[in-house]
Scaffold this motif. Sequence first.
Motif, PDB file in Angstrom:
ATOM      1  N   GLN A 141     -17.984   5.280  87.577  1.00 27.67           N
ATOM      2  CA  GLN A 141     -18.056   5.093  89.018  1.00 27.67           C
ATOM      3  C   GLN A 141     -16.922   4.223  89.545  1.00 27.67           C
ATOM      4  O   GLN A 141     -16.750   4.129  90.750  1.00 27.67           O
ATOM      5  CB  GLN A 141     -19.396   4.449  89.410  1.00 27.67           C
ATOM      6  N   SER A 144     -17.590   5.656  95.788  1.00 25.87           N
ATOM      7  CA  SER A 144     -18.601   4.795  95.189  1.00 25.87           C
ATOM      8  C   SER A 144     -18.396   3.396  95.733  1.00 25.87           C
ATOM      9  O   SER A 144     -17.491   3.152  96.538  1.00 25.87           O
ATOM     10  CB  SER A 144     -18.479   4.805  93.658  1.00 25.87           C
ATOM     11  N   SER A 197     -18.983  11.756  91.893  1.00 25.08           N
ATOM     12  CA  SER A 197     -20.351  11.872  92.406  1.00 25.08           C
ATOM     13  C   SER A 197     -21.246  10.926  91.612  1.00 25.08           C
ATOM     14  O   SER A 197     -20.801  10.233  90.698  1.00 25.08           O
ATOM     15  CB  SER A 197     -20.860  13.317  92.267  1.00 25.08           C
ATOM     16  N   ARG A 198     -22.533  10.911  91.962  1.00 20.08           N
ATOM     17  CA  ARG A 198     -23.463  10.035  91.248  1.00 20.08           C
ATOM     18  C   ARG A 198     -23.616  10.447  89.789  1.00 20.08           C
ATOM     19  O   ARG A 198     -23.985   9.644  88.932  1.00 20.08           O
ATOM     20  CB  ARG A 198     -24.823  10.060  91.949  1.00 20.08           C
ATOM     21  N   GLN A 199     -23.329  11.714  89.477  1.00 22.63           N
ATOM     22  CA  GLN A 199     -23.430  12.196  88.099  1.00 22.63           C
ATOM     23  C   GLN A 199     -22.204  11.828  87.255  1.00 22.63           C
ATOM     24  O   GLN A 199     -22.188  12.036  86.054  1.00 22.63           O
ATOM     25  CB  GLN A 199     -23.624  13.716  88.067  1.00 22.63           C
TER      26      GLN A 199
END
Length: 714
Positions: free
Chosen positions: A56, A88, A133-135
Amino acid sequence: MEGLLAAELSALGAQQARKTVAGVYFEGALVTGYRACLWSRLANRILLPLTRFPGQDADALYQGLLQVDWGAIMRPEQTFSIDFSGESTAIRNTQFGAQRSKDAIVDWFQQRSGRRPSVERRDPDLRFNVRLSRQGIMLALDMAGGSLHQRGYRLQAGAAPLKENLAAAILLRADWPGMAARGGALIDPMCGAGTLLLEGAMMAADIAPGLQRRHYGFERWQGHNAAQWQALVSDARGRAERGLRATLPEIRGYDADPQVVRRAQENIARAGLETVVRVSCKPLSELKKPTHKPLPHGLLVCNPPYGERLGDKASLQYLYRQLGETMLREFAGWQAAVFTADSELGRATGLRSHKQYKLWNGALASAVLLFDLDNNRLSEQHPGPAAATATAAEPASEPRLSPGAEMFGNRLRKNRRRLASWIKREGIDCYRVYDADMPEYAVAVDIYAGQVHVAEYQAPREVDPEAAAQRLAEVRAALPQALAVAPDAVVYKTRQRQRGDQQYRKQADSGEMLTVQEGQARLLVNLRDYLDTGLFLDHRPLRLRLAREAKGKDFLNLFCYTGSATVHAALGGARSTTSVDLSNTYLGWLRKNLAHNGLDESRNRVLRADCMEWLGNCEQQFDLVLLDPPSFSNSKKLNDSFDVQRDHAALLNAAMAVLRPGGVLYFSNNRRGFRLDPSVQETWECVDISRETLDPDFQRNPRVHSCWRCTARA
């Protein structure tokens, strides 16, 4: 477009195609990605995932990309660019994310070979997409190396261009491929750069949308399979050749702007579709179904202006209404698709759409409206607030009239009978039925498409106010019976000399616009909100004369008011029209009149200016000029007052200076007792045609206006 794209990719051999927000994921062999790049009509980009890793922050991004085997992807002498998306808590700026990604790639090559690739933003050898992304983080190769909507045939577009893949989506929603297979025609009445027509032609001829792209990003990728790609391209070329040899549907486009039509023709030539797609310069007002061969069914498709980018919304409502009327009149039995970002404008067509599909045009939420023209009819509601409809008065409720009211009513009936045969023969929609015929009843009574407008002349000071009020009451009592209209369908106003901006000020705020017919023109009048209605009835013969003489000419309308003469000249075939006035109110009205007749402003210029000042700076010349100044004006917008008797010589000389050799200027005004300056008559050939420009409804009062036909002396 996600659903359409998923179906398209599945048809191209994609596996596990599933929709996501603004995209579609799919699986397949490398050749499937190649096929999608070449054949997808809807995709913007095809991204080939190269690696995924967790992280992140900037360090995780850098280290993750540093682990990639970049030597298997590109060579150090190649150029590249990074498209970074996502954010992020540690990476809040896409530019920073792109910079750290670039550092990792450059450092990888520097550490292993001492050489470093360069960043090239405009035309890189390879374009990479890095998504946070969050993944985690995904690195992908942009297989096409740029947006797939760029087919290669369009170098220039008109204003507010439609992207090619969006045009394809519109046509797919309207089932154009199925219609083309059944021999249907495709017509775009506002074709612009021709994008809808070209996308439709490529669908009908089985031409791959990516066949004309100069290069693809994957061609410079180390993992590229050139033989496999060339096999796909060869097959696509063969299909295109066979498609062009087949019998293709009729595909035609029209636009009012000749410059835009030229761009469309250039695009068609670059696409190699000159024998398939034909475009020509024609305003919506002249649109008719082609008759050179039977066209029993087809699709009429268009992307009209919708206010966010082009045009004035109030005017565009009348353009959409004209579109609806034309579609129903000329293309009965066809299907139609209208793409717009304004649902209110879509309803202004007056037609019922049986299906609507939402699409995005950039940041604009838009929709494709589908119409079945075989089972449709126009709504009675016209653009803007609805005007009241004149209705017959109930005979049982007619009050007993006073002798004076009875006398006034009888005069109205007599005048109407006298004009009846002329009205029927000439198809007159608006006319004056009474003009102070009896001095004690000093009103003007005008009929506008069945509605009644009454202007009371301001009584002289010596007239007893009570007597004047009594006579007006008798007019109000007699008029509904005499003309067989409901009392609330009659509008009453008092005429008095207007100073400054008073003539432009509203007397009401109904917004009611009534459409009236005059010759070929459909003109908008407002009976309630202003002192004048927007149409001077006594100038009707002059407007019709201008319509007859305007063909192929450049027309100038000075003090253009609501532009009724401009509309007549444009419909009469003028090469161009230029309309000048100082009032924003009237120029807005003119724009509505133009739109209501399907006329485009590309050939009909609308200018806000002081006419005298504008003439002093004008370098253009005109073949036909209308000069119809006010009798008097001391508007705050002017540096000085204007008096037509005092100032007309200078004004007329300035207007004649922009007249081409052999041209004609018509000079008209409504000043009672006006006299043309002798110096003007010595300089120019001025023929008094006042009586020739009076129809039967104004011949009783020949002093209502003066009119001259002015030309240069031989």
